[in-house]
Motif scaffolding. Structure first.
Motif, PDB file in Angstrom:
ATOM      1  N   MET A  86       0.769  -1.163   0.082  1.00 48.18           N
ATOM      2  CA  MET A  86      -0.119   0.056   0.037  1.00 48.18           C
ATOM      3  C   MET A  86       1.015   1.131  -0.048  1.00 48.18           C
ATOM      4  SD  MET A  86      -2.879   1.194   2.767  1.00 48.18           S
ATOM      5  CE  MET A  86      -3.971  -0.088   2.466  1.00 48.18           C
ATOM      6  N   SER A  87       0.702   2.039  -0.969  1.00 45.11           N
ATOM      7  CA  SER A  87       1.453   3.480  -0.922  1.00 45.11           C
ATOM      8  C   SER A  87       1.053   4.128   0.353  1.00 45.11           C
ATOM      9  CB  SER A  87       1.037   4.182  -2.176  1.00 45.11           C
ATOM     10  OG  SER A  87      -0.255   4.815  -2.132  1.00 45.11           O
ATOM     11  N   LYS A  88       1.945   5.085   0.582  1.00 45.86           N
ATOM     12  CA  LYS A  88       2.019   5.994   1.896  1.00 45.86           C
ATOM     13  C   LYS A  88       0.752   6.868   1.865  1.00 45.86           C
ATOM     14  CE  LYS A  88       4.570   9.241   4.606  1.00 45.86           C
ATOM     15  NZ  LYS A  88       6.179   9.992   4.739  1.00 45.86           N
ATOM     16  N   SER A  89       0.702   7.517   0.360  1.00 46.08           N
ATOM     17  CA  SER A  89      -0.456   8.245   0.353  1.00 46.08           C
ATOM     18  C   SER A  89      -1.818   7.802   0.731  1.00 46.08           C
ATOM     19  CB  SER A  89      -0.541   8.885  -0.749  1.00 46.08           C
ATOM     20  OG  SER A  89      -0.347   8.118  -1.968  1.00 46.08           O
ATOM     21  N   LEU A  90      -2.026   6.628   0.098  1.00 46.64           N
ATOM     22  CA  LEU A  90      -3.178   5.655   0.506  1.00 46.64           C
ATOM     23  C   LEU A  90      -3.431   5.480   1.643  1.00 46.64           C
ATOM     24  CD1 LEU A  90      -5.746   4.554  -0.721  1.00 46.64           C
ATOM     25  CD2 LEU A  90      -4.342   2.356  -1.283  1.00 46.64           C
ATOM     26  N   PHE A  91      -2.444   4.944   2.401  1.00 47.72           N
ATOM     27  CA  PHE A  91      -2.448   4.590   3.945  1.00 47.72           C
ATOM     28  C   PHE A  91      -2.859   5.996   4.617  1.00 47.72           C
ATOM     29  CE2 PHE A  91      -0.215   4.596   8.054  1.00 47.72           C
ATOM     30  CZ  PHE A  91      -0.959   3.790   8.631  1.00 47.72           C
ATOM     31  N   LEU A  92      -2.349   7.099   4.464  1.00 50.69           N
ATOM     32  CA  LEU A  92      -2.430   8.321   5.180  1.00 50.69           C
ATOM     33  C   LEU A  92      -3.890   8.838   4.880  1.00 50.69           C
ATOM     34  CD1 LEU A  92       0.809  10.189   4.749  1.00 50.69           C
ATOM     35  CD2 LEU A  92      -0.047   9.067   6.977  1.00 50.69           C
ATOM     36  N   ARG A  93      -4.515   8.639   3.717  1.00 51.04           N
ATOM     37  CA  ARG A  93      -5.814   8.820   3.527  1.00 51.04           C
ATOM     38  C   ARG A  93      -6.798   8.255   4.241  1.00 51.04           C
ATOM     39  NH1 ARG A  93      -9.338   7.076  -1.897  1.00 51.04           N
ATOM     40  NH2 ARG A  93     -11.248   8.151  -1.365  1.00 51.04           N
ATOM     41  N   ASN A  94      -6.506   6.737   4.377  1.00 50.51           N
ATOM     42  CA  ASN A  94      -7.381   5.863   5.054  1.00 50.51           C
ATOM     43  C   ASN A  94      -7.472   6.315   6.394  1.00 50.51           C
ATOM     44  OD1 ASN A  94      -8.040   4.556   2.597  1.00 50.51           O
ATOM     45  ND2 ASN A  94      -6.531   2.775   3.156  1.00 50.51           N
ATOM     46  N   ALA A  95      -6.176   6.367   6.849  1.00 44.82           N
ATOM     47  CA  ALA A  95      -5.925   6.829   8.409  1.00 44.82           C
ATOM     48  C   ALA A  95      -6.786   8.057   8.586  1.00 44.82           C
ATOM     49  CB  ALA A  95      -4.397   6.765   9.057  1.00 44.82           C
ATOM     50  N   ALA A  96      -6.753   9.146   7.816  1.00 42.93           N
ATOM     51  CA  ALA A  96      -7.428  10.391   8.089  1.00 42.93           C
ATOM     52  C   ALA A  96      -8.963  10.224   8.090  1.00 42.93           C
ATOM     53  CB  ALA A  96      -6.749  11.343   7.028  1.00 42.93           C
ATOM     54  N   ALA A  97      -9.264   9.351   7.002  1.00 42.04           N
ATOM     55  CA  ALA A  97     -10.899   9.136   7.085  1.00 42.04           C
ATOM     56  C   ALA A  97     -11.374   8.458   8.294  1.00 42.04           C
ATOM     57  CB  ALA A  97     -10.882   8.421   5.684  1.00 42.04           C
ATOM     58  N   LEU A  98     -10.726   7.463   8.683  1.00 45.69           N
ATOM     59  CA  LEU A  98     -11.354   6.677   9.862  1.00 45.69           C
ATOM     60  C   LEU A  98     -11.144   7.441  11.016  1.00 45.69           C
ATOM     61  CD1 LEU A  98      -9.065   3.250   9.147  1.00 45.69           C
ATOM     62  CD2 LEU A  98     -11.679   3.549   8.918  1.00 45.69           C
ATOM     63  N   LEU A 112      -1.233  10.048  26.387  1.00 44.68           N
ATOM     64  CA  LEU A 112      -1.929   9.982  25.378  1.00 44.68           C
ATOM     65  C   LEU A 112      -1.857   8.584  24.811  1.00 44.68           C
ATOM     66  CD1 LEU A 112      -0.510  13.188  23.297  1.00 44.68           C
ATOM     67  CD2 LEU A 112      -2.388  12.648  24.024  1.00 44.68           C
ATOM     68  N   GLY A 113      -2.953   7.881  24.342  1.00 48.91           N
ATOM     69  CA  GLY A 113      -3.018   6.600  23.723  1.00 48.91           C
ATOM     70  C   GLY A 113      -2.722   6.591  22.376  1.00 48.91           C
ATOM     71  N   GLY A 114      -2.943   5.524  21.639  1.00 52.74           N
ATOM     72  CA  GLY A 114      -2.343   5.117  20.350  1.00 52.74           C
ATOM     73  C   GLY A 114      -2.888   6.317  19.309  1.00 52.74           C
ATOM     74  N   SER A 115      -2.069   6.601  18.232  1.00 56.30           N
ATOM     75  CA  SER A 115      -2.319   7.635  17.344  1.00 56.30           C
ATOM     76  C   SER A 115      -3.223   6.793  16.203  1.00 56.30           C
ATOM     77  CB  SER A 115      -1.274   8.311  16.836  1.00 56.30           C
ATOM     78  OG  SER A 115      -0.338   7.262  15.896  1.00 56.30           O
ATOM     79  N   PRO A 116      -3.953   7.859  15.399  1.00 54.49           N
ATOM     80  CA  PRO A 116      -4.568   7.104  14.174  1.00 54.49           C
ATOM     81  C   PRO A 116      -4.009   6.349  13.290  1.00 54.49           C
ATOM     82  CG  PRO A 116      -5.255   9.551  14.519  1.00 54.49           C
ATOM     83  CD  PRO A 116      -4.261   9.170  15.365  1.00 54.49           C
ATOM     84  N   ILE A 117      -2.722   6.744  12.884  1.00 55.57           N
ATOM     85  CA  ILE A 117      -1.568   6.089  12.171  1.00 55.57           C
ATOM     86  C   ILE A 117      -1.283   4.641  12.906  1.00 55.57           C
ATOM     87  CG2 ILE A 117       0.794   6.056  11.090  1.00 55.57           C
ATOM     88  CD1 ILE A 117       0.534   8.981  10.490  1.00 55.57           C
ATOM     89  N   GLN A 118      -1.014   4.757  14.136  1.00 54.50           N
ATOM     90  CA  GLN A 118      -0.722   3.755  14.918  1.00 54.50           C
ATOM     91  C   GLN A 118      -1.637   2.506  14.933  1.00 54.50           C
ATOM     92  OE1 GLN A 118       0.364   4.612  18.891  1.00 54.50           O
ATOM     93  NE2 GLN A 118       1.577   2.580  19.338  1.00 54.50           N
TER      94      GLN A 118
END
Length: 235
Positions: A1-13, A30-36
């Motif tokens: 998975m490309s980095k841009s697609l992963f970041l888009r999914n994480a931001a949308a979630l 602080l708990g886990g981040s969206p990317i984590q």
């Protein structure tokens, strides 16, 4: 998975489900981040591993990893389901056909094929049914994909003792066509009028009007002579 697609999914979630937002716990840490959390769910899916296998890698506990996977499933369906997890409508069909026309396949809907998905945790009593010509038990998913990798049809779970034809006869791929709810098409090729699109398929598929099989172009002496021997046996 490309980095841009992963970041888009994480931001949308993160925008859809507050579970993926980074929040402080009872003591202010602080708990886990969206990317984590998104990376943890994707790693479990990609590698097919248990939650406790990744706890040190992503720095999340086992129970949290299981929650990440559950929220990831629901979030992907809720956020992207309407756009991606659907059969093509009229606009999608016209776009697919126009795209394939520029590639030299006028009015083609997509490429259909089956593959084998290895099932390491197959129950012992089912191994005979789920073992075919591949080593070990596998399941067969059928998929139709476009040139830009939009997989708009999947049929998953058939045992590997079946072949592509057996899977096709159980597949809902042509349900809309037989029920009359498929998008209406009308086009002309070589002076002949057609009212349904077609799929690019390999040689095992039946000779139906909606399938166009690939032309064989053997390269190398081994494949050329192999094809010749097979033709002689048939004769």
């Amino acid at each position: 998975m490309s980095k841009s697609l992963f970041l888009r999914n994480a931001a949308a979630l993160g925008a859809h489900d507050e579970y993926f937002r980074q929040r402080p716990n009872a003591v202010g840490a602080l708990g886990g981040s969206p990317i984590q959390k998104a990376a943890a769910a994707l790693r479990m899916l990609a590698y097919g591993v248990l939650a406790d296998f990744l706890d040190e890698c992503v720095r999340l506990g086992e129970s949290t990893l299981i929650e990440c996977l559950q929220h990831f499933f629901r979030g992907v369906v809720d956020v992207f389901g309407e756009e991606y997890l659907k059969a093509p409508n009229v606009e999608d069909t016209l776009r697919l056909m126009a795209m394939n026309t520029t590639r030299g396949f006028p009015e083609m809907l997509g490429s259909v094929d089956c593959m084998h998905w290895r099932w390491d945790k197959c129950p012992t009593t089912w191994k005979g049914m789920y073992t075919g010509h591949k080593e070990g038990p596998t399941m067969i998913p059928e998929a139709v994909a476009s040139h830009d990798l939009w997989i708009w049809h999947t049929f998953f779970g058939m045992p590997s003792s079946l072949n592509d034809i057996n899977v096709l006869r159980r597949s809902p791929l042509f349900d809309r066509l037989t029920s009359g709810t498929a998008p209406q098409l009308e086009y002309t090729v070589n002076g002949n009028k057609y009212t349904m699109g077609y799929y690019l398929a390999d040689g095992i598929y039946p000779t139906w009007a909606t399938f166009v099989k690939a032309f064989r172009k053997p390269q190398g002496n081994k494949k050329v002579h192999g094809d010749t021997r097979s033709c002689k046996k048939k004769m």
